[in-house]
Write a protein that holds these residues in place. Structure first.
Motif, mmCIF file in Angstrom:
data_model
loop_
_atom_site.group_PDB
_atom_site.id
_atom_site.type_symbol
_atom_site.label_atom_id
_atom_site.label_comp_id
_atom_site.label_asym_id
_atom_site.label_seq_id
_atom_site.Cartn_x
_atom_site.Cartn_y
_atom_site.Cartn_z
ATOM 1 N N TYR A 1 -7.900 2.880 -5.256
ATOM 2 C CA TYR A 1 -9.592 1.693 -5.680
ATOM 3 C C TYR A 1 -9.273 0.523 -4.152
ATOM 4 C CZ TYR A 1 -8.587 3.778 -10.014
ATOM 5 O OH TYR A 1 -8.377 4.015 -11.709
ATOM 6 N N THR A 2 -10.292 -0.039 -4.550
ATOM 7 C CA THR A 2 -10.195 -1.473 -3.291
ATOM 8 C C THR A 2 -9.593 -2.225 -3.788
ATOM 9 O OG1 THR A 2 -12.220 -2.152 -4.015
ATOM 10 C CG2 THR A 2 -12.682 -0.013 -2.575
ATOM 11 N N VAL A 3 -9.757 -3.141 -2.824
ATOM 12 C CA VAL A 3 -8.751 -4.439 -3.322
ATOM 13 C C VAL A 3 -9.268 -4.821 -4.804
ATOM 14 C CG1 VAL A 3 -8.052 -6.950 -2.659
ATOM 15 C CG2 VAL A 3 -7.498 -4.369 -0.933
ATOM 16 N N GLU A 4 -10.245 -4.881 -4.301
ATOM 17 C CA GLU A 4 -11.300 -6.089 -5.778
ATOM 18 C C GLU A 4 -11.262 -5.049 -7.436
ATOM 19 O OE1 GLU A 4 -12.668 -4.825 -2.164
ATOM 20 O OE2 GLU A 4 -13.297 -6.708 -1.468
ATOM 21 N N GLN A 5 -10.825 -3.805 -6.575
ATOM 22 C CA GLN A 5 -11.493 -2.916 -8.198
ATOM 23 C C GLN A 5 -9.957 -2.990 -8.775
ATOM 24 O OE1 GLN A 5 -12.443 1.157 -5.953
ATOM 25 N NE2 GLN A 5 -13.811 1.394 -7.751
ATOM 26 N N LEU B 1 0.737 -1.364 -0.049
ATOM 27 C CA LEU B 1 0.284 0.223 0.422
ATOM 28 C C LEU B 1 0.911 1.535 0.199
ATOM 29 C CD1 LEU B 1 -3.144 1.198 0.178
ATOM 30 C CD2 LEU B 1 -3.042 0.975 2.648
ATOM 31 N N SER C 1 -2.493 2.271 -5.857
ATOM 32 C CA SER C 1 -2.867 1.411 -4.306
ATOM 33 C C SER C 1 -3.152 1.871 -3.653
ATOM 34 C CB SER C 1 -1.499 0.258 -3.895
ATOM 35 O OG SER C 1 -0.380 1.697 -3.298
ATOM 36 N N THR C 2 -3.777 3.307 -3.463
ATOM 37 C CA THR C 2 -3.811 4.398 -2.354
ATOM 38 C C THR C 2 -5.836 4.241 -3.395
ATOM 39 O OG1 THR C 2 -3.047 5.629 -2.971
ATOM 40 C CG2 THR C 2 -2.112 4.462 -1.367
#
Length: 66
Positions: free
Chosen positions: A42-46, A11, A39-40
């Motif tokens: 979007y969400t992990v899924e995105q 992150l 990494s900052t």
């Protein structure tokens, strides 16, 4: 094609954080894919659907992917 290692930084970092590992693995004979992704933002899924999945599709041809 041989063995390929996909490096993913943490992150708020970028690919340069993984450079020492990348250089060591390359000297050990691996093909390296060292990417930067937002990494900052979007969400992990995105990030998985927009960045990681297309990258994995491109790496399907690799004999072994780590």
């Amino acid at each position: 094609m041989g063995e390929c290692v996909l490096l993913l930084h943490g992150l708020a970092e970028n690919r340069y954080r993984m450079l020492p590992v990348s250089l060591w693995l390359r000297k050990s004979g691996y093909r390296i894919v060292n990417v930067t992704y937002p990494s900052t933002l979007y969400t992990v899924e995105q990030m998985a659907s927009e960045f990681l999945n297309p990258l994995l599709d491109d790496l399907e041809k690799e004999e072994t992917l780590h």
